[in-house]
Write a protein that holds these residues in place. Structure first.
Motif, short mmCIF file in Angstrom:
data_model
loop_
_atom_site.label_atom_id
_atom_site.label_comp_id
_atom_site.label_asym_id
_atom_site.label_seq_id
_atom_site.Cartn_x
_atom_site.Cartn_y
_atom_site.Cartn_z
N THR A 1 14.06 -3.39 7.08
CA THR A 1 14.67 -2.14 7.54
C THR A 1 14.15 -0.95 6.74
OG1 THR A 1 16.67 -3.30 8.25
CG2 THR A 1 16.85 -0.93 7.88
N HIS A 2 14.01 -1.12 5.41
CA HIS A 2 13.45 -0.04 4.59
C HIS A 2 12.05 0.34 5.08
CE1 HIS A 2 16.84 -0.28 2.08
NE2 HIS A 2 16.40 -1.11 1.15
N PHE A 3 11.26 -0.68 5.38
CA PHE A 3 9.90 -0.41 5.83
C PHE A 3 9.91 0.23 7.22
CE2 PHE A 3 5.85 -1.86 7.79
CZ PHE A 3 4.98 -1.21 6.93
N ASP A 4 10.78 -0.22 8.08
CA ASP A 4 10.88 0.34 9.42
C ASP A 4 11.23 1.82 9.38
OD1 ASP A 4 10.75 0.11 12.23
OD2 ASP A 4 12.90 -0.23 12.39
N GLU A 5 12.09 2.20 8.45
CA GLU A 5 12.56 3.59 8.37
C GLU A 5 11.62 4.48 7.57
OE1 GLU A 5 15.21 5.04 9.78
OE2 GLU A 5 16.02 3.26 10.73
N ALA A 6 11.11 3.98 6.46
CA ALA A 6 10.36 4.84 5.54
C ALA A 6 9.03 4.24 5.09
CB ALA A 6 11.22 5.14 4.31
N GLY A 7 8.53 3.27 5.83
CA GLY A 7 7.36 2.53 5.40
C GLY A 7 6.03 3.25 5.59
N VAL A 8 5.12 2.95 4.67
CA VAL A 8 3.73 3.36 4.80
C VAL A 8 2.87 2.18 4.36
CG1 VAL A 8 4.09 5.84 4.47
CG2 VAL A 8 3.68 4.39 2.49
N ILE A 9 1.71 2.06 4.97
CA ILE A 9 0.71 1.09 4.55
C ILE A 9 -0.41 1.87 3.87
CG2 ILE A 9 -1.05 -0.53 5.33
CD1 ILE A 9 0.87 -1.32 7.58
N VAL A 10 -0.76 1.46 2.66
CA VAL A 10 -1.77 2.18 1.88
C VAL A 10 -2.95 1.25 1.63
CG1 VAL A 10 -2.24 3.49 -0.22
CG2 VAL A 10 0.06 3.51 0.76
N THR A 11 -4.10 1.62 2.13
CA THR A 11 -5.31 0.86 1.87
C THR A 11 -6.00 1.43 0.64
OG1 THR A 11 -6.53 2.23 3.45
CG2 THR A 11 -5.67 0.13 4.25
N VAL A 12 -6.42 0.54 -0.25
CA VAL A 12 -7.02 0.92 -1.53
C VAL A 12 -8.38 0.25 -1.66
CG1 VAL A 12 -6.70 1.03 -4.02
CG2 VAL A 12 -4.70 1.01 -2.51
N LYS A 13 -9.41 1.07 -1.91
CA LYS A 13 -10.76 0.53 -2.07
C LYS A 13 -11.22 0.50 -3.53
CE LYS A 13 -12.19 2.13 2.53
NZ LYS A 13 -13.09 3.03 3.30
N ASP A 14 -10.51 1.20 -4.40
CA ASP A 14 -10.87 1.27 -5.81
C ASP A 14 -9.74 0.71 -6.66
OD1 ASP A 14 -11.51 1.91 -8.41
OD2 ASP A 14 -12.02 4.00 -8.01
N PRO A 15 -9.93 -0.43 -7.34
CA PRO A 15 -8.86 -1.03 -8.16
C PRO A 15 -8.31 -0.09 -9.22
CG PRO A 15 -10.69 -2.57 -7.86
CD PRO A 15 -11.15 -1.26 -7.33
N ALA A 16 -9.11 0.84 -9.69
CA ALA A 16 -8.64 1.78 -10.71
C ALA A 16 -7.51 2.66 -10.18
CB ALA A 16 -9.79 2.65 -11.22
N LEU A 17 -7.56 2.96 -8.90
CA LEU A 17 -6.50 3.76 -8.28
C LEU A 17 -5.20 2.96 -8.20
CD1 LEU A 17 -8.64 5.29 -5.40
CD2 LEU A 17 -7.77 6.52 -7.40
N LEU A 18 -5.32 1.68 -7.90
CA LEU A 18 -4.14 0.83 -7.86
C LEU A 18 -3.49 0.75 -9.23
CD1 LEU A 18 -2.53 -1.02 -5.90
CD2 LEU A 18 -3.90 -2.91 -6.76
N ALA A 19 -4.31 0.72 -10.30
CA ALA A 19 -3.77 0.67 -11.66
C ALA A 19 -2.98 1.94 -11.98
CB ALA A 19 -4.91 0.48 -12.65
#
Length: 273
Positions: A128-146
């Motif tokens: 439900t949280h994802f349905d209401e306020a969800g986003v999918i984030v694609t990350v190509k650089d592991p440093a950004l994920l850190a």
């Protein structure tokens, strides 16, 4: 405090020139026209083979005895309030991301079968949280994920600002409540995000399909703690003040990492390439 959307007449047209609403131009007449679209107009956008249809949320419809999700799964009917921003945005999400919506419905139904209609499990809360306020984030650089892992918002949104423009990080907004909140100019938006690692070979459609499969198979959205906060207002073009460095030092939406909080590993879709 519960958010109350502005009336159709009171919406400032400027909100449709900025993200996220600027990215929904295919539904421009529904959003900026003088009248609300009818249920028939919503349904006219479905592909002919689609199993779902929008249905006006009348007392007669609700007396069929079905839970909202059950009605979708068994009758293919999505109860929709007319002249209502929240439900209009939900309809738009269904039309753009049907595979994700169907995956959520499949898992909601699985949980209803386990815990019944009156209880809510942790997977249902996550869904439900994802349905209401969800986003999918694609990350190509592991440093950004850190940077994201440790809530280093200044670095993620200012020092590495170009990453959002160059596509090293990209957002697919899925939560219809986020679109509704965006009707208020200047509102700070924070999404509940699922992170996906990809490379240059993975197309957007393939990434979305991979996410839908992970949800439908019950490998994702089993607990609300899987969802990462992402201050969307920090992304270039999402908030007027975001063009200034000072915003990224003091924005109210930039919350520190809670002690002991750790995020699960992202969904790794690099093998799709």
């Amino acid at each position: 405090m519960r958010y109350v959307a502005p009336t159709r007449e009171a919406v400032d047209p400027v909100v449709f020139t900025h993200a996220p609403l600027s990215e929904w131009g295919q539904f421009g007449e529904w959003l900026q026209g003088k009248r609300w679209p009818s249920i028939d107009e919503l349904n006219a956008r479905w592909p002919s083979h689609a199993p779902e249809r929008f249905a006006a949320q009348t007392r007669e419809l609700l007396e069929d005895g079905f839970h909202y999700e059950e009605r979708i799964a068994t009758r293919g009917l999505i109860a929709t309030r007319e002249a209502n921003w929240h439900d209009l945005f939900n309809a738009m999400i269904w039309l753009r991301y049907p595979q994700l919506k169907r995956a959520l419905n499949r898992q909601q139904m699985a949980q209803i079968m386990q815990v019944g209609r009156r209880e809510r499990s942790r997977p249902q809360c996550a869904q439900t949280h994802f349905d209401e306020a969800g986003v999918i984030v694609t990350v190509k650089d592991p440093a950004l994920l850190a940077l994201w892992d440790r809530h280093d918002w200044y670095s993620l949104f200012w020092r590495r600002r170009a990453a959002w423009v160059d596509g090293l990080m990209a957002v697919e907004l899925f939560g219809h409540a986020l679109l509704e909140h965006a009707l208020t100019p200047g509102k700070l938006l924070v999404g509940k995000a699922l992170a996906v690692t990809v490379d240059e070979r993975v197309a957007r459609a393939d990434a979305l399909e991979g996410c839908a499969e992970a949800i439908a198979e019950g490998r994702w959205l089993r607990d609300p703690q899987e969802l990462r906060p992402l201050p969307l207002s920090g992304i270039p073009g999402w908030h007027a003040a975001g063009e200034e460095e000072a915003f990224h030092r003091h924005a109210a939406c930039y919350q520190p990492l809670r002690e002991g909080r750790r995020y699960p590993a992202p969904l790794d879709l690099r093998s799709l390439g």
